[in-house]
Design an enzyme around this catalytic site. Structure first.
Site, PDB file in Angstrom:
ATOM      1  CG  ASN A 152      -1.586   0.891   0.808  1.00 31.25           C
ATOM      2  OD1 ASN A 152      -3.077   1.231   0.258  1.00 31.25           O
ATOM      3  ND2 ASN A 152      -1.407   2.578   2.061  1.00 31.25           N
ATOM      4  CD  GLU A 212      -2.970   3.286  -2.627  1.00 27.51           C
ATOM      5  OE1 GLU A 212      -2.085   1.950  -2.114  1.00 27.51           O
ATOM      6  OE2 GLU A 212      -3.570   3.207  -1.763  1.00 27.51           O
ATOM      7  CG  ASP A 259      -4.508  20.440  10.597  1.00 28.65           C
ATOM      8  OD1 ASP A 259      -5.264  21.110   9.841  1.00 28.65           O
ATOM      9  OD2 ASP A 259      -4.996  19.714  11.212  1.00 28.65           O
TER      10      ASP A 259
HETATM   11  C1  LIG Z   1       0.770  15.932   1.829  1.00 29.16           C
HETATM   12  C2  LIG Z   1      -0.537  14.841   2.022  1.00 29.16           C
HETATM   13  C3  LIG Z   1      -0.002  14.922   3.154  1.00 29.16           C
HETATM   14  C4  LIG Z   1      -0.803  13.943   4.576  1.00 29.16           C
HETATM   15  N1  LIG Z   1      -0.088  13.433   5.309  1.00 29.16           N
HETATM   16  C5  LIG Z   1      -0.949  12.502   5.747  1.00 29.16           C
HETATM   17  C6  LIG Z   1      -0.611  12.132   7.838  1.00 29.16           C
HETATM   18  O1  LIG Z   1       0.555  12.354   8.563  1.00 29.16           O
HETATM   19  N2  LIG Z   1      -0.909  11.030   8.174  1.00 29.16           N
HETATM   20  C7  LIG Z   1      -2.714  10.425   7.518  1.00 29.16           C
HETATM   21  O2  LIG Z   1      -2.723   9.282   7.809  1.00 29.16           O
HETATM   22  N3  LIG Z   1      -2.995  10.733   6.602  1.00 29.16           N
HETATM   23  C8  LIG Z   1      -2.018  12.056   5.778  1.00 29.16           C
HETATM   24  N4  LIG Z   1      -2.473  11.881   4.025  1.00 29.16           N
HETATM   25  C9  LIG Z   1      -3.482  11.717   3.574  1.00 29.16           C
HETATM   26  C10 LIG Z   1      -3.673   9.927   2.841  1.00 29.16           C
HETATM   27  O3  LIG Z   1      -2.030  10.027   3.141  1.00 29.16           O
HETATM   28  C11 LIG Z   1      -4.511   9.630   1.907  1.00 29.16           C
HETATM   29  O4  LIG Z   1      -5.614   9.994   2.678  1.00 29.16           O
HETATM   30  C12 LIG Z   1      -3.974   8.840   1.322  1.00 29.16           C
HETATM   31  O5  LIG Z   1      -4.774   8.699   0.586  1.00 29.16           O
HETATM   32  C13 LIG Z   1      -4.576   7.694   2.334  1.00 29.16           C
HETATM   33  O6  LIG Z   1      -4.745   6.297   1.974  1.00 29.16           O
HETATM   34  P1  LIG Z   1      -5.221   4.546   2.390  1.00 29.16           P
HETATM   35  O7  LIG Z   1      -7.181   5.099   2.081  1.00 29.16           O
HETATM   36  O8  LIG Z   1      -4.537   3.727   1.089  1.00 29.16           O
HETATM   37  O9  LIG Z   1      -5.401   4.602   3.180  1.00 29.16           O
HETATM   38  C14 LIG Z   1      -1.816  13.241   3.703  1.00 29.16           C
HETATM   39  C15 LIG Z   1      -1.968  13.260   1.972  1.00 29.16           C
HETATM   40  C16 LIG Z   1      -1.518  14.035   1.661  1.00 29.16           C
HETATM   41  C17 LIG Z   1      -1.245  14.836  -0.050  1.00 29.16           C
END
Ligand SMILES: Cc1cc2nc3c(=O)[nH]c(=O)nc-3n(C[C@H](O)[C@H](O)[C@H](O)COP(=O)(O)O)c2cc1C
Length: 448
Positions: A152, A212, A259
């Protein structure tokens, strides 16, 4: 997608540095050759220049260069792929639906240099703001794996707390959090310095079990390579890779940090990331990303638009476009454009959108004559086509976004509201349409 004609060989050379070189040749990046500190100075200059890309050649505390503001707008991302902005949603949708496994290489740019002695102070991890808990990786794409679900890709910010230790923010419910709950500790590779196919693929939310990297490869062919100390396939072209392990039950204070909503996040106890190996390109460039600012917003919101689009279409609605609006922190607000064919299309579209993006708090559905990127047009439609007692969908105390300061602390419970701003199909009173003026060419009425 059809107009993206890269071959695998060309794709391999589209490392971030090559893209920066291209921007430089076209005078589209600001170059700074005076010494600058990774502590506050780089972030401050990036903020002053936003959305113009910048590269910092001499960083006081590190041998490495830093670049930032590279993908702050949809236009910059469309430009990278060589497509129009309106083609982004179809391109992403196609890539999500037609995933393809990337080719593997043993000769990966990201492993040109292998550092056995891990010292995070060697790399220019930025301190973005005075109130930050420490230096933060903000553009880190995390590769992780689970015995049942496979690999992932996610983003997780990480705050440095030692020479080889970080604490990383893992939102409950994310795939990576599931992996941690199932396994207790999980091997990871934090990849920093990536081009948009990797960044966007990491930010998509697809079913658990989808790697992904296959979405990234469908967006534009990439190469992967085996990490050095962990059993993971990682993007071969990342500028830096931090390999190690994240421990669910070993925790430390994480934050404060800004955030997505541009507000300061609370300090939480979050999992420790122990860094065991750092690899990088010989001339590696660190990728900075300002938290809460436009690059964070565009990478967060844009990859959700195809999902919302699909969920609205699945309700049988003729959906034309979806905009997760920057004013709503590119996360909490959605504007949808439909071609209305049935009286209940607006409400169906609202239900579809809330299903496609669980963090959405307010959603508006507009007719096809409204420009959903123009705030004045959207307000005009709300003023002239909406009645609160008939056209509003209220979802009381639903789970919302952990990012919303107004959601109930701890539970994330929130009230979601949908606005059906479409006009009725059968008009009884005044017309809902903007009256047209005659189209005239003023020059025809001057003699000189
Ligand atoms: C720049 C950026 C920073 C992010 N930082 C975090 C983070 O610190 N912690 C977190 O849980 N998600 C963070 N996210 C959101 C997740 O990475 C994102 O929603 C992701 O699609 C979740 O994927 P999943 O559905 O495979 O869990 C961030 C996204 C971006 C674009």
């Amino acid at each position: 997608m059809d107009n993206i004609l890269w071959t695998v060989k060309e794709a391999c050379v589209m490392i971030l540095e090559n893209y920066i070189r291209k921007l430089s040749k076209e005078n589209r990046i600001e170059r700074f050759d005076k010494k600058i500190s990774r502590n506050l100075e780089i972030a401050g200059v990036l903020k002053a220049l936003e959305p113009t890309p910048a590269i910092f050649e001499k960083v006081k505390e590190s041998e490495f260069r830093v670049a930032g503001n590279l993908f702050c707008t949809k236009e910059q991302i469309a430009d990278y792929f060589g497509i129009k902005t309106e083609d982004i949603i179809p391109t992403l949708t196609k890539a999500i639906e037609n995933r393809s496994p990337p080719e593997a290489t043993k000769d990966a740019p990201c492993q040109e240099v292998i550092r056995d002695d891990v010292n995070l102070d060697d790399i220019p991890i930025l301190v973005h703001n005075e109130m930050d808990g420490g230096p933060y990786i903000s553009a880190g794409v995390v590769v992780a794996s689970d015995p049942e679900f496979g690999q992932n890709l996610d983003f997780h910010r990480a705050m440095q707390i030692g020479k080889d230790r970080m604490v990383t923010r893992v939102v409950r419910g994310r795939d990576f959090h599931k992996f941690l709950e199932r396994n207790g500790e999980v091997d990871v590779a934090y990849c920093i310095g990536n081009t948009p196919e990797i960044l966007i693929a990491a930010a998509t939310s697809v079913e658990t079990g989808v790697d992904e990297l296959e979405i990234a490869n469908a967006l534009r062919p990439i190469m992967v390579t085996k990490a050095k100390t962990v059993d993971l396939m990682i993007p071969a072209d990342s500028e830096f890779v931090l390999e190690g392990r994240v421990f669910l039950e070993e925790k430390a204070d994480e934050g404060p940090f800004i955030d997505l909503t541009e507000t300061v996040d609370v300090i939480r106890q979050e999992p420790i990331f122990e860094v065991k190996k750092i690899t990088h390109r010989k001339t590696a460039i660190w990728q900075g990303l300002l938290p809460g600012r436009s690059e964070h917003k565009v990478l967060m919101g844009m990859p959700r638009e195809p999902t919302v689009f699909r969920k609205v279409a699945e309700r049988g609605v003729d959906v034309l476009d979806v905009n997760i609006t920057p004013g709503g922190a590119s996360w909490l607000h959605i504007a949808i454009k439909i071609r209305k064919r049935n009286e209940d299309d607006g409400i169906k579209a609202l239900e579809g959108a809330f299903g496609g993006h669980r963090s959405a708090k307010h959603v508006w559905v507009y007719d096809d004559d409204i420009d959903i990127y123009n705030e004045q047009d959207r307000e005009w439609a709300l003023a002239t086509r909406f009645q609160g007692d008939e056209d509003m969908l209220i979802k009381d105390r639903e789970p919302g976004s952990s990012l919303d300061p107004s959601a109930e602390p701890g539970t994330k419970l929130t009230t979601k509201i949908g606005f059906d701003v479409t006009k009725p199909l059968v008009v009884k009173g005044k017309s809902f349409d903007r009256a047209e003026f005659p189209k005239m060419d003023p020059s025809k009425f001057r003699s000189d």
